[in-house]
Write a protein that holds these residues in place. Structure first.
Motif, mmCIF file in Angstrom:
data_model
loop_
_atom_site.group_PDB
_atom_site.id
_atom_site.type_symbol
_atom_site.label_atom_id
_atom_site.label_comp_id
_atom_site.label_asym_id
_atom_site.label_seq_id
_atom_site.Cartn_x
_atom_site.Cartn_y
_atom_site.Cartn_z
ATOM 1 N N SER A 2 0.946 -1.251 0.110
ATOM 2 C CA SER A 2 -0.161 -0.126 0.025
ATOM 3 C C SER A 2 0.799 1.129 0.036
ATOM 4 N N ALA A 3 0.290 2.250 -0.017
ATOM 5 C CA ALA A 3 0.838 3.634 -0.333
ATOM 6 C C ALA A 3 1.844 4.021 1.120
ATOM 7 N N THR A 4 1.508 3.293 2.238
ATOM 8 C CA THR A 4 2.338 3.577 3.345
ATOM 9 C C THR A 4 3.350 2.318 3.741
ATOM 10 N N ASP A 5 3.329 1.591 3.041
ATOM 11 C CA ASP A 5 4.272 0.462 3.231
ATOM 12 C C ASP A 5 5.670 0.983 2.372
ATOM 13 N N ALA A 6 6.710 0.856 3.204
ATOM 14 C CA ALA A 6 8.073 1.293 2.804
ATOM 15 C C ALA A 6 8.591 0.043 1.704
ATOM 16 N N ILE A 7 9.261 0.557 0.808
ATOM 17 C CA ILE A 7 9.945 -0.542 -0.070
ATOM 18 C C ILE A 7 11.211 -0.700 0.505
ATOM 19 N N SER A 8 11.558 -1.795 0.635
ATOM 20 C CA SER A 8 12.919 -2.469 1.193
ATOM 21 C C SER A 8 13.812 -2.053 -0.225
ATOM 22 N N PRO A 9 15.313 -2.247 0.167
ATOM 23 C CA PRO A 9 16.058 -2.274 -1.015
ATOM 24 C C PRO A 9 15.981 -3.398 -1.799
ATOM 25 N N GLU A 10 15.860 -4.428 -1.236
ATOM 26 C CA GLU A 10 15.612 -5.826 -2.107
ATOM 27 C C GLU A 10 14.376 -5.582 -2.933
ATOM 28 N N GLU A 11 13.223 -5.323 -2.420
ATOM 29 C CA GLU A 11 12.307 -5.198 -3.102
ATOM 30 C C GLU A 11 12.381 -4.214 -4.455
ATOM 31 N N LEU A 12 13.053 -3.045 -3.921
ATOM 32 C CA LEU A 12 13.009 -2.021 -5.130
ATOM 33 C C LEU A 12 13.940 -2.654 -6.178
ATOM 34 N N GLY A 13 14.878 -3.290 -5.799
ATOM 35 C CA GLY A 13 15.832 -4.073 -6.736
ATOM 36 C C GLY A 13 15.162 -4.988 -7.600
ATOM 37 N N ARG A 14 14.295 -5.833 -6.861
ATOM 38 C CA ARG A 14 13.328 -6.839 -7.760
ATOM 39 C C ARG A 14 12.659 -5.958 -8.772
ATOM 40 N N LEU A 15 12.064 -5.058 -8.522
ATOM 41 C CA LEU A 15 11.004 -4.122 -9.279
ATOM 42 C C LEU A 15 11.634 -3.572 -10.394
ATOM 43 N N TYR A 16 12.723 -3.141 -9.990
ATOM 44 C CA TYR A 16 13.617 -2.645 -11.013
ATOM 45 C C TYR A 16 14.200 -3.721 -12.016
ATOM 46 N N ASP A 17 14.453 -4.583 -11.614
ATOM 47 C CA ASP A 17 14.779 -5.736 -12.579
ATOM 48 C C ASP A 17 13.687 -6.108 -13.380
ATOM 49 N N GLU A 18 12.424 -6.308 -13.010
ATOM 50 C CA GLU A 18 11.266 -6.657 -13.651
ATOM 51 C C GLU A 18 10.492 -5.501 -14.683
ATOM 52 N N HIS A 19 10.850 -4.346 -14.156
ATOM 53 C CA HIS A 19 10.028 -3.308 -15.017
ATOM 54 C C HIS A 19 10.758 -2.094 -15.545
ATOM 55 N N ALA A 20 12.205 -2.029 -15.271
ATOM 56 C CA ALA A 20 13.076 -0.893 -15.787
ATOM 57 C C ALA A 20 13.101 -0.953 -17.323
ATOM 58 N N ALA A 21 13.171 -1.976 -18.219
ATOM 59 C CA ALA A 21 13.063 -2.173 -19.209
ATOM 60 C C ALA A 21 11.775 -1.535 -20.010
ATOM 61 N N ALA A 22 10.649 -1.790 -19.409
ATOM 62 C CA ALA A 22 9.709 -1.091 -19.913
ATOM 63 C C ALA A 22 9.578 0.370 -19.663
ATOM 64 N N VAL A 23 9.827 0.556 -18.635
ATOM 65 C CA VAL A 23 9.817 2.125 -18.091
ATOM 66 C C VAL A 23 10.617 2.969 -19.152
ATOM 67 N N HIS A 24 12.005 2.358 -19.241
ATOM 68 C CA HIS A 24 13.042 2.864 -20.281
ATOM 69 C C HIS A 24 12.411 2.891 -21.596
ATOM 70 N N ARG A 25 11.730 1.963 -22.285
ATOM 71 C CA ARG A 25 11.413 1.921 -23.739
ATOM 72 C C ARG A 25 10.184 3.171 -23.818
ATOM 73 N N LEU A 26 9.347 3.292 -22.749
ATOM 74 C CA LEU A 26 8.273 4.376 -22.725
ATOM 75 C C LEU A 26 9.124 5.789 -22.675
ATOM 76 N N ALA A 27 9.907 5.797 -21.653
ATOM 77 C CA ALA A 27 10.624 7.035 -21.702
ATOM 78 C C ALA A 27 11.439 7.446 -22.821
ATOM 79 N N PHE A 28 12.085 6.464 -23.509
ATOM 80 C CA PHE A 28 12.812 6.869 -24.783
ATOM 81 C C PHE A 28 11.740 7.003 -25.827
ATOM 82 N N SER A 29 10.553 6.614 -25.808
ATOM 83 C CA SER A 29 9.792 6.796 -26.964
ATOM 84 C C SER A 29 9.177 8.057 -26.807
ATOM 85 N N LEU A 30 9.101 8.794 -25.719
ATOM 86 C CA LEU A 30 8.383 10.132 -25.429
ATOM 87 C C LEU A 30 9.578 11.175 -25.133
ATOM 88 N N LEU A 31 10.889 10.948 -25.092
ATOM 89 C CA LEU A 31 11.755 11.918 -24.993
ATOM 90 C C LEU A 31 12.872 11.698 -26.073
#
Length: 172
Positions: A2-31
């Protein structure tokens, strides 16, 4: 998560590994710039780490892509605003009016002639001609009879005409 839950460094790393490519593709397509897209990808995950994601409102992937889109548009707007401001101040872009030396000289002579008038005459002419206040309003403001304001104004204009005629500014 939820919005109040803190994201641990491990969780942030996992989310980055899973979603960074999609985020980067969208950012590059716009910028349309590699470095900007990389910087924005980094900023999106920093924003995620600071909080704001609410799992009740949708998936993490949708949140990250919406955040990427929003932050990309903000950057594009900032770049466009900066470009417009810089273009305004570029010397080659500015249109310079030709300098009218005769008008400058006439203004100097008028200012010089105005110094020959009394303070009251200067005040009435300034109110009437610079501030475009009517003579009746000037009379009320200065607590003077209208006839007195008209007399002072006429006398001051005659003095100015005489001073400018002797300077060669006005032909009789």
């Amino acid at each position: 998560m939820s919005a109040t839950d803190a994201i641990s460094p491990e969780e942030l790393g996992r989310l980055y590994d899973e979603h960074a490519a999609a985020v980067h593709r969208l950012a590059f397509s716009l910028l349309a710039q590699q470095q900007e897209a990389e910087d924005l990808t980094h900023d999106v995950f920093l924003r995620l780490q600071r909080g704001g994601y609410n799992s009740d409102r949708g998936s993490i992937r949708n949140y990250l892509l919406l955040l990427t889109r929003s932050m990309s548009l903000n950057r594009l707007n900032q770049h466009n605003n900066r470009r417009r401001i810089l273009q305004w101040f570029l010397p080659s872009r500015q249109q310079h009016e030709p300098i009218d030396l005769h008008a400058i000289e006439a203004q100097i002579n008028l200012e010089e002639a105005m110094t020959q008038l009394s303070q009251r005459e200067q005040q009435i002419l300034a109110m009437n001609y610079r501030e475009e206040i009517s003579q009746s309003t000037i009379a009320a403001t200065l607590n003077l009879p209208l006839g007195t304001v008209k007399t002072i104004s006429r006398r001051a204009l005659l003095k100015l005409r005489h001073a400018l005629t002797t300077k060669g500014q006005i032909r009789s």
